[in-house]
Design a protein around this motif. Structure first.
Motif, short mmCIF file in Angstrom:
data_model
loop_
_atom_site.label_atom_id
_atom_site.label_comp_id
_atom_site.label_asym_id
_atom_site.label_seq_id
_atom_site.Cartn_x
_atom_site.Cartn_y
_atom_site.Cartn_z
N TRP A 52 0.84 -1.20 0.00
CA TRP A 52 0.00 0.00 0.00
C TRP A 52 0.88 1.25 0.00
O TRP A 52 0.63 2.20 -0.75
N MET A 53 1.92 1.25 0.85
CA MET A 53 2.81 2.41 0.94
C MET A 53 3.54 2.67 -0.38
O MET A 53 3.58 3.81 -0.85
N VAL A 54 4.09 1.62 -0.96
CA VAL A 54 4.87 1.79 -2.19
C VAL A 54 3.94 2.20 -3.34
O VAL A 54 4.27 3.10 -4.12
N GLY A 55 2.79 1.55 -3.46
CA GLY A 55 1.85 1.92 -4.52
C GLY A 55 1.38 3.35 -4.41
O GLY A 55 1.29 4.08 -5.41
N THR A 56 1.09 3.78 -3.18
CA THR A 56 0.66 5.16 -2.96
C THR A 56 1.79 6.14 -3.27
O THR A 56 1.56 7.20 -3.87
N ALA A 57 3.01 5.79 -2.88
CA ALA A 57 4.15 6.67 -3.13
C ALA A 57 4.42 6.82 -4.63
O ALA A 57 4.67 7.92 -5.12
N VAL A 58 4.35 5.72 -5.36
CA VAL A 58 4.57 5.79 -6.81
C VAL A 58 3.45 6.60 -7.46
O VAL A 58 3.71 7.43 -8.35
N ALA A 59 2.23 6.40 -7.03
CA ALA A 59 1.11 7.16 -7.60
C ALA A 59 1.24 8.65 -7.28
O ALA A 59 0.99 9.50 -8.14
N THR A 60 1.65 8.96 -6.07
CA THR A 60 1.83 10.36 -5.69
C THR A 60 2.96 10.99 -6.50
O THR A 60 2.85 12.13 -6.97
N GLY A 61 4.04 10.26 -6.66
CA GLY A 61 5.18 10.79 -7.42
C GLY A 61 4.85 11.01 -8.88
O GLY A 61 5.39 11.92 -9.52
#
Length: 194
Positions: free
Chosen positions: A52-61
């Protein structure tokens, strides 16, 4: 203000930001997962949080740009973060002597037969003499190879953990998808004539 957003929101800046945010989230998530597993507990459910953290971070970036590349980036970083958090425990387990198996591997059939018949005590497996350079090479290879294979190895040993790892990869891919709601809102907010 719009000129500034246009400069910042280029494809290369989105890519760089997604890679940096994703790597940071993977590093933090893998570290938290590793530290939580130190007491010896199975914390495979934390892999879902890492996804969840990595997916959200990539989407935010990527400013929710989405696409197959960003999904692949999120899934790959999640896989490596979870694998890296499992690798030290797997390395220690691989280095632990296993009397019956080690006797078989080293070809001491007579001691192996005695061990399985219950005659006498199981002799300690012969220790392999390794030079300092061989140990260092072994450690480097283990550090590079084990994170890639730690997830499937742990999944075969514990199927419910494997289910958590697959779920984590799905969550990472799902969280890094294209922002459907934002694009739907922008189309509905624009005038019908444009």
């Amino acid at each position: 203000m719009n000129a500034m957003v246009g400069i910042v929101n280029t494809p290369s800046s989105r890519l760089l930001r997604a890679v940096v945010y994703g790597h940071f989230a993977a590093l933090v998530g893998g570290l938290v997962s590793f530290l939580a597993s130190l007491p010896g507990y199975n914390v495979s459910v934390l892999a879902i949080a890492v996804g969840w953290m990595v997916g959200t971070a990539v989407a935010t970036g990527s400013y929710r740009h989405g696409g197959w590349f960003y999904r692949t980036l999120a899934v790959g970083l999640t896989y490596l973060a979870v694998g890296a958090s499992l690798a030290p425990a797997l390395y220690v387990e691989m280095q632990t002597p296993r009397p019956g198996i080690d006797l078989y591997v080293h070809g001491d059939n007579q001691a192996l037969e005695h061990a399985f018949k219950g005659q006498g005590r199981v002799p300690a497996p012969p220790m392999l003499s390794m030079s300092e350079e061989d140990r260092r090479t072994d450690s480097v290879v283990a550090a590079l190879v084990l994170p890639c294979f730690a997830v499937p190895i742990d999944s075969f040993r514990r199927p419910l953990s494997g289910l958590a790892y697959v779920t984590a990869l799905f969550v990472a891919a799902f969280r890094s998808r294209r922002g459907v709601l934002e694009s739907a809102r922008s189309r509905s907010a624009s005038p019908a004539g444009q």
